[in-house]
Design a protein around this motif. Structure first.
Motif, PDB file in Angstrom:
ATOM      1  N   ARG A 512      17.025  24.988 -32.921  1.00  0.00           N
ATOM      2  CA  ARG A 512      17.008  25.615 -34.254  1.00  0.00           C
ATOM      3  C   ARG A 512      16.744  27.118 -34.186  1.00  0.00           C
ATOM      4  NH1 ARG A 512      15.534  21.190 -37.910  1.00  0.00           N
ATOM      5  NH2 ARG A 512      17.008  19.602 -37.251  1.00  0.00           N
ATOM      6  N   LYS A 513      16.876  27.672 -33.015  1.00  0.00           N
ATOM      7  CA  LYS A 513      16.661  29.115 -32.864  1.00  0.00           C
ATOM      8  C   LYS A 513      18.039  29.763 -32.911  1.00  0.00           C
ATOM      9  CE  LYS A 513      13.815  31.876 -29.760  1.00  0.00           C
ATOM     10  NZ  LYS A 513      13.140  31.856 -28.456  1.00  0.00           N
ATOM     11  N   ASP A 514      18.104  31.019 -33.239  1.00  0.00           N
ATOM     12  CA  ASP A 514      19.395  31.671 -33.281  1.00  0.00           C
ATOM     13  C   ASP A 514      19.588  32.487 -31.994  1.00  0.00           C
ATOM     14  OD1 ASP A 514      21.768  32.345 -34.311  1.00  0.00           O
ATOM     15  OD2 ASP A 514      21.016  33.988 -35.583  1.00  0.00           O
ATOM     16  N   PRO A 515      20.556  32.309 -31.145  1.00  0.00           N
ATOM     17  CA  PRO A 515      21.577  31.260 -31.224  1.00  0.00           C
ATOM     18  C   PRO A 515      21.005  29.918 -30.760  1.00  0.00           C
ATOM     19  CG  PRO A 515      21.893  32.552 -29.230  1.00  0.00           C
ATOM     20  CD  PRO A 515      20.691  33.131 -29.928  1.00  0.00           C
ATOM     21  N   LYS A 516      21.471  28.842 -31.436  1.00  0.00           N
ATOM     22  CA  LYS A 516      20.891  27.551 -31.074  1.00  0.00           C
ATOM     23  C   LYS A 516      21.485  27.044 -29.755  1.00  0.00           C
ATOM     24  CE  LYS A 516      23.840  24.802 -34.082  1.00  0.00           C
ATOM     25  NZ  LYS A 516      23.826  24.010 -35.290  1.00  0.00           N
ATOM     26  N   GLN A 517      20.693  26.237 -29.104  1.00  0.00           N
ATOM     27  CA  GLN A 517      21.127  25.726 -27.810  1.00  0.00           C
ATOM     28  C   GLN A 517      20.569  24.317 -27.610  1.00  0.00           C
ATOM     29  OE1 GLN A 517      19.460  27.708 -24.331  1.00  0.00           O
ATOM     30  NE2 GLN A 517      21.486  27.743 -23.372  1.00  0.00           N
ATOM     31  N   TYR A 518      21.384  23.436 -27.074  1.00  0.00           N
ATOM     32  CA  TYR A 518      20.908  22.084 -26.780  1.00  0.00           C
ATOM     33  C   TYR A 518      20.619  21.971 -25.292  1.00  0.00           C
ATOM     34  CZ  TYR A 518      22.404  21.034 -31.483  1.00  0.00           C
ATOM     35  OH  TYR A 518      22.531  21.049 -32.837  1.00  0.00           O
ATOM     36  N   VAL A 519      19.729  21.058 -24.971  1.00  0.00           N
ATOM     37  CA  VAL A 519      19.284  20.967 -23.575  1.00  0.00           C
ATOM     38  C   VAL A 519      20.458  20.663 -22.634  1.00  0.00           C
ATOM     39  CG1 VAL A 519      18.574  18.511 -23.631  1.00  0.00           C
ATOM     40  CG2 VAL A 519      17.433  20.074 -22.093  1.00  0.00           C
ATOM     41  N   THR A 520      21.431  19.901 -23.127  1.00  0.00           N
ATOM     42  CA  THR A 520      22.562  19.552 -22.254  1.00  0.00           C
ATOM     43  C   THR A 520      23.388  20.791 -21.888  1.00  0.00           C
ATOM     44  OG1 THR A 520      23.567  18.841 -24.318  1.00  0.00           O
ATOM     45  CG2 THR A 520      22.975  17.112 -22.774  1.00  0.00           C
ATOM     46  N   PHE A 532      22.970  15.147  -6.976  1.00  0.00           N
ATOM     47  CA  PHE A 532      23.261  13.772  -6.549  1.00  0.00           C
ATOM     48  C   PHE A 532      23.660  13.727  -5.067  1.00  0.00           C
ATOM     49  CE2 PHE A 532      24.101  12.978 -11.229  1.00  0.00           C
ATOM     50  CZ  PHE A 532      22.953  12.220 -11.398  1.00  0.00           C
ATOM     51  N   GLN A 533      24.310  14.783  -4.593  1.00  0.00           N
ATOM     52  CA  GLN A 533      24.679  14.847  -3.176  1.00  0.00           C
ATOM     53  C   GLN A 533      23.433  14.799  -2.289  1.00  0.00           C
ATOM     54  OE1 GLN A 533      27.981  15.305  -1.568  1.00  0.00           O
ATOM     55  NE2 GLN A 533      28.273  14.264  -3.515  1.00  0.00           N
ATOM     56  N   MET A 534      22.333  15.331  -2.826  1.00  0.00           N
ATOM     57  CA  MET A 534      21.081  15.339  -2.047  1.00  0.00           C
ATOM     58  C   MET A 534      20.250  14.093  -2.337  1.00  0.00           C
ATOM     59  SD  MET A 534      19.836  19.287  -2.024  1.00  0.00           S
ATOM     60  CE  MET A 534      19.472  19.389  -3.741  1.00  0.00           C
ATOM     61  N   ASP A 535      20.927  13.037  -2.842  1.00  0.00           N
ATOM     62  CA  ASP A 535      20.238  11.789  -3.225  1.00  0.00           C
ATOM     63  C   ASP A 535      19.217  12.017  -4.324  1.00  0.00           C
ATOM     64  OD1 ASP A 535      21.642  10.206  -1.531  1.00  0.00           O
ATOM     65  OD2 ASP A 535      20.207  10.432   0.123  1.00  0.00           O
ATOM     66  N   GLY A 536      19.420  13.077  -5.103  1.00  0.00           N
ATOM     67  CA  GLY A 536      18.469  13.419  -6.148  1.00  0.00           C
ATOM     68  C   GLY A 536      18.402  12.367  -7.260  1.00  0.00           C
ATOM     69  N   ILE A 537      17.273  12.384  -7.953  1.00  0.00           N
ATOM     70  CA  ILE A 537      17.061  11.423  -9.037  1.00  0.00           C
ATOM     71  C   ILE A 537      17.005  12.172 -10.368  1.00  0.00           C
ATOM     72  CG2 ILE A 537      15.539   9.604  -9.928  1.00  0.00           C
ATOM     73  CD1 ILE A 537      14.461   9.443  -7.038  1.00  0.00           C
ATOM     74  N   LEU A 538      17.686  11.586 -11.354  1.00  0.00           N
ATOM     75  CA  LEU A 538      17.699  12.186 -12.685  1.00  0.00           C
ATOM     76  C   LEU A 538      16.876  11.288 -13.604  1.00  0.00           C
ATOM     77  CD1 LEU A 538      19.179  14.435 -14.235  1.00  0.00           C
ATOM     78  CD2 LEU A 538      21.045  12.838 -14.644  1.00  0.00           C
ATOM     79  N   TYR A 539      15.835  11.849 -14.188  1.00  0.00           N
ATOM     80  CA  TYR A 539      15.020  11.101 -15.154  1.00  0.00           C
ATOM     81  C   TYR A 539      15.340  11.652 -16.534  1.00  0.00           C
ATOM     82  CZ  TYR A 539      11.884   9.413 -11.403  1.00  0.00           C
ATOM     83  OH  TYR A 539      11.350   8.809 -10.293  1.00  0.00           O
ATOM     84  N   ILE A 540      15.708  10.774 -17.464  1.00  0.00           N
ATOM     85  CA  ILE A 540      16.040  11.241 -18.817  1.00  0.00           C
ATOM     86  C   ILE A 540      15.177  10.482 -19.823  1.00  0.00           C
ATOM     87  CG2 ILE A 540      17.901  11.575 -20.508  1.00  0.00           C
ATOM     88  CD1 ILE A 540      19.882  10.985 -18.170  1.00  0.00           C
ATOM     89  N   CYS A 541      14.579  11.186 -20.753  1.00  0.00           N
ATOM     90  CA  CYS A 541      13.819  10.494 -21.795  1.00  0.00           C
ATOM     91  C   CYS A 541      14.035  11.161 -23.145  1.00  0.00           C
ATOM     92  CB  CYS A 541      12.332  10.472 -21.470  1.00  0.00           C
ATOM     93  SG  CYS A 541      11.422   9.459 -22.657  1.00  0.00           S
ATOM     94  N   GLY A 542      14.299  10.329 -24.140  1.00  0.00           N
ATOM     95  CA  GLY A 542      14.498  10.834 -25.502  1.00  0.00           C
ATOM     96  C   GLY A 542      15.404   9.907 -26.265  1.00  0.00           C
ATOM     97  N   ILE A 550      24.507  13.405 -21.797  1.00  0.00           N
ATOM     98  CA  ILE A 550      24.349  13.637 -20.352  1.00  0.00           C
ATOM     99  C   ILE A 550      25.375  12.798 -19.581  1.00  0.00           C
ATOM    100  CG2 ILE A 550      22.768  13.432 -18.385  1.00  0.00           C
ATOM    101  CD1 ILE A 550      20.503  14.173 -20.314  1.00  0.00           C
ATOM    102  N   GLN A 551      25.662  11.613 -20.085  1.00  0.00           N
ATOM    103  CA  GLN A 551      26.692  10.782 -19.431  1.00  0.00           C
ATOM    104  C   GLN A 551      28.044  11.489 -19.429  1.00  0.00           C
ATOM    105  OE1 GLN A 551      27.276   6.785 -20.424  1.00  0.00           O
ATOM    106  NE2 GLN A 551      25.329   6.121 -19.579  1.00  0.00           N
ATOM    107  N   VAL A 552      28.340  12.161 -20.550  1.00  0.00           N
ATOM    108  CA  VAL A 552      29.610  12.895 -20.628  1.00  0.00           C
ATOM    109  C   VAL A 552      29.639  13.970 -19.541  1.00  0.00           C
ATOM    110  CG1 VAL A 552      30.964  14.483 -22.075  1.00  0.00           C
ATOM    111  CG2 VAL A 552      29.953  12.424 -23.086  1.00  0.00           C
TER     112      VAL A 552
END
Ligand code: FAD
Ligand code: FMN
Length: 588
Positions: A512-520, A532-542, A550-552
């Motif tokens: 809601r700030k100008d300019p607005k931005q979403y986390v994605t 992911f190449q480094m076997d990294g783990i993605l934790y998503i909550c919300g 994020i799937q997109v």
């Protein structure tokens, strides 16, 4: 069943019906109880069983079983159903083991999730495979847009009623057996006994729950307003054992003002104590005062059920008003039902006032109101850093212009030193198997909760010079989304973690700030690919929407870097999920 002899106390019945349910947030149990009362009207003798208490022999030998089961995560069942799930799907089951059993399933789920009603679907296939006979098509209740109640009614109307009446003719039976699950109350002067035994599954769970004292409770937002508030609660119990990334389920309570209003309208003396007389397990501990029952056990503020509407209509003299309630309860009135209850969220108390219901008895309330269900919260603290304390971040939930959600209003009444009840349970978040893997945390709003717990976990080992034991030895970065700077929860603490090196990166998007931005928008696909190449783990909550966005991104990533056909990206994402490289916790 001892039926068939003729005496003055004989009644007609269609026989026993076993109703099993597996639930997390209470929808399946609510419908199971509603179903019991509906089939009781059809002259069945219902027996309700939580799936954690199923008895294999009893289940197999019963002629008619109904299941109300919900799906969580990737087609999984609820925690109370896990043992049943393992037993049923075990290779030890024989092909025709369930022959002679008739069954029906109402599967609960949400089309907001990818694996819609998958556990119910799996259960349906498995029972058939084991020789049981499906007598009604699988019913599905969609929690998206609050359609579960309407879907259930459609299932009963289109599938169940006729089948049961046609396939189960009436026969004569001893009258006592129809009282199988009917509850009566007796006024008593005995003191309250909140530890009484022979309790049913849900009441026992309440009694077995843990008590916590509130060590701290405070608002986290700088400019909170109604519906835009997130409370921080620090709950203390010196004997608890929890793991980082667990959930806590907390029992909310009704407000004294609602209880007083209900008692005044129905002329109840709230201090009066009563006992339950039943030949089944007790639905809540007793002897108990009306006040304690209404405060801790009776859900009279939740979604009004069609069963409640029918019962209330019997207590109205004015034909027009009676018809109005009956219409709302009918299949034809489902749009109006949706409007008044699912959308506007009128509750039982509103109806009692509006229709001037005066003859609703305590016995009837016990019969038609479900038990208050605990609300889940994702623990926002690490058990290493805070072994005796549990932190939660609770966003306020607005029901309509006059009411907040039950736990939202309950939390507003709490203060330091108060005692609350709850229990602990694993969540969908797991600690990494590979402690060297980098972790990427993404969350919005109060979805910061479990991410904060993971950050604290890493911080604990760094602080205590035990980094070799830390489950998060790879880099850890956090991308966080919120509306404005004033809603940047734990801003100072997170910045501190960045300064100390616990977090290797912290980025925040303000929507809601100008300019607005979403986390994605902060996430670049090459960065994801490298992760992911480094076997990294993605934790998503919300929210589920965040998960979808994020799937997109991940699908785009596969298309761009691996030339994956768009229709195969889902499969690739599923592989990452199965490999615990994408771990999600959504609340809707
Ligand atoms: C695994 C999990 C983890 C979670 N973690 C968190 C967390 O960390 N932080 C957080 O803030 N939240 C979390 N939640 C959400 C939280 O459990 C509650 O759902 C939320 O706080 C709202 O609770 P409430 O009691 O205030 O609202 P409720 O009273 O439960 O109302 C919410 C729901 O009930 C329906 N409802 C209630 N009354 C009526 C009525 N009279 N008529 C029609 N519909 C009605 C509403 O439409 C809505 O669907 C989590 C949920 C899950 C499942
Ligand atoms: C954390 C979470 C995960 C869920 N996962 C799924 C899912 O994978 N598939 C689905 O159909 N529904 C899913 N749902 C929706 C629930 O199954 C639905 O809300 C159901 O009505 C819950 O029933 P219960 O209250 O008996 O547990 C999920 C709900 C939550 C809160």
């Amino acid at each position: 069943m001892g039926c068939g002899t003729s005496s003055a106390s004989q009644l007609e019945t269609r026989g026993l019906i076993y109703i099993y349910y597996g639930t997390t947030t209470g929808n399946s149990s609510r419908l199971a109880f509603q179903f019991a009362s509906e089939v009781r009207n059809l002259k069945f003798i219902p027996k309700i069983i939580n799936l954690s208490e199923y008895n294999p022999k009893e289940l197999i030998s019963q002629k008619l079983n109904v299941f109300f089961v919900s799906t969580y995560g990737m087609g999984s069942c609820t925690a109370d159903t896990e043992n049943f799930d393992q037993w049923l799907f075990s290779e030890e089951r024989n092909k025709n083991e369930f022959q002679g059993m008739n069954y029906m399933i109402f599967a609960l789920g949400s089309t907001n999730h990818e694996h819609y009603c998958e556990f119910g679907i799996r259960l349906d296939k498995r029972l058939e495979q084991l020789g049981a006979k499906r007598i009604c098509n699988l019913g599905k209740g969609d929690a998206a847009n609050d359609q579960t109640e309407n879907d259930y009614q459609q299932w009963i109307h289109n599938e169940v009623q006729q089948t049961l009446q046609l396939q189960y003719p009436l026969y004569t039976c001893e009258q006592g057996q129809l009282d199988f699950s009917i509850i009566k109350i007796k006024i008593t002067k005995e003191p309250e006994n909140l530890l009484s035994d022979n309790l049913d599954f849900m009441a026992q769970k309440y009694i077995n729950s843990i008590t916590f004292s509130i060590n701290e409770i405070k608002e986290l937002k700088l400019q909170p307003s109604r519906g835009n508030s997130t409370l921080f609660l620090d709950l203390f119990n010196q004997n608890i054992k929890y793991k980082t990334a667990y959930n806590i389920a907390i029992y909310p309570q009704n407000s004294d003002s609602d209880i007083d209003e209900l008692c005044t309208l129905l002329k109840f003396d709230k201090n009066m104590r009563f006992k339950i007389i039943t030949n089944q397990k007790q639905p809540f501990p007793n002897p108990i005062s009306i006040y304690t029952y209404l405060k801790k056990f009776c859900d009279f503020s939740g979604l009004v059920s069609k069963k409640q509407l029918i019962e209330l209509s019997n207590m109205i003299n004015q034909k027009e008003l009676q018809d109005e309630l009956l219409h709302l309860a009918s299949f034809e009135g489902r749009d109006q039902y949706q409007n008044r209850f699912q959308n506007s969220k009128e509750n039982l108390l509103n109806l009692i006032k509006k229709y001037q219901i005066k003859t609703l008895t305590l016995e009837k309330i016990i019969e038609i109101c479900p038990q208050i269900q605990p609300r889940y919260f994702t623990i926002a603290s690490s058990n290493q850093k805070h072994p005796q304390n549990i932190h939660i971040m609770a966003s306020q939930f607005v029901l309509n212009h006059e009411r907040l959600g039950l736990s939202s209003s309950y939390f507003r009444t709490l203060k330091k030193g108060d005692i609350i009840r709850g229990y602990l349970q694993p969540s969908k978040f797991k600690l990494p198997k590979n402690s060297k893997a980098p972790t990427f945390l993404i969350g919005i709003g109060a979805g910061l909760a479990p991410l904060r717990a993971l950050i604290q976990e890493r911080d604990y080992y760094l602080e205590n010079n035990q980094f070799e034991k830390c489950p998060f030895q790879g880099e850890m970065k956090l991308y966080y989304g919120c509306k404005t700077e004033a809603e940047f929860l734990f801003k100072d603490e997170l910045k501190e973690y960045l300064n100390s090196g616990t977090l290797s990166e912290l980025q925040v998007a303000f929507s809601r700030k100008d300019p607005k931005q979403y986390v994605t928008e902060l996430i670049a696909i090459d960065q994801l690919y490298q992760h992911f190449q480094m076997d990294g783990i993605l934790y998503i909550c919300g929210s589920i929407e965040l998960g979808r966005d994020i799937q997109v991104k991940i699908a785009d990533m596969f298309e761009y870097f691996e030339n994956t056909d768009p229709y195969l990206t889902d499969q690739k994402i599923r592989e990452l999920e199965e490999n615990s490289q994408i771990l999600t916790e959504y609340w809707g």
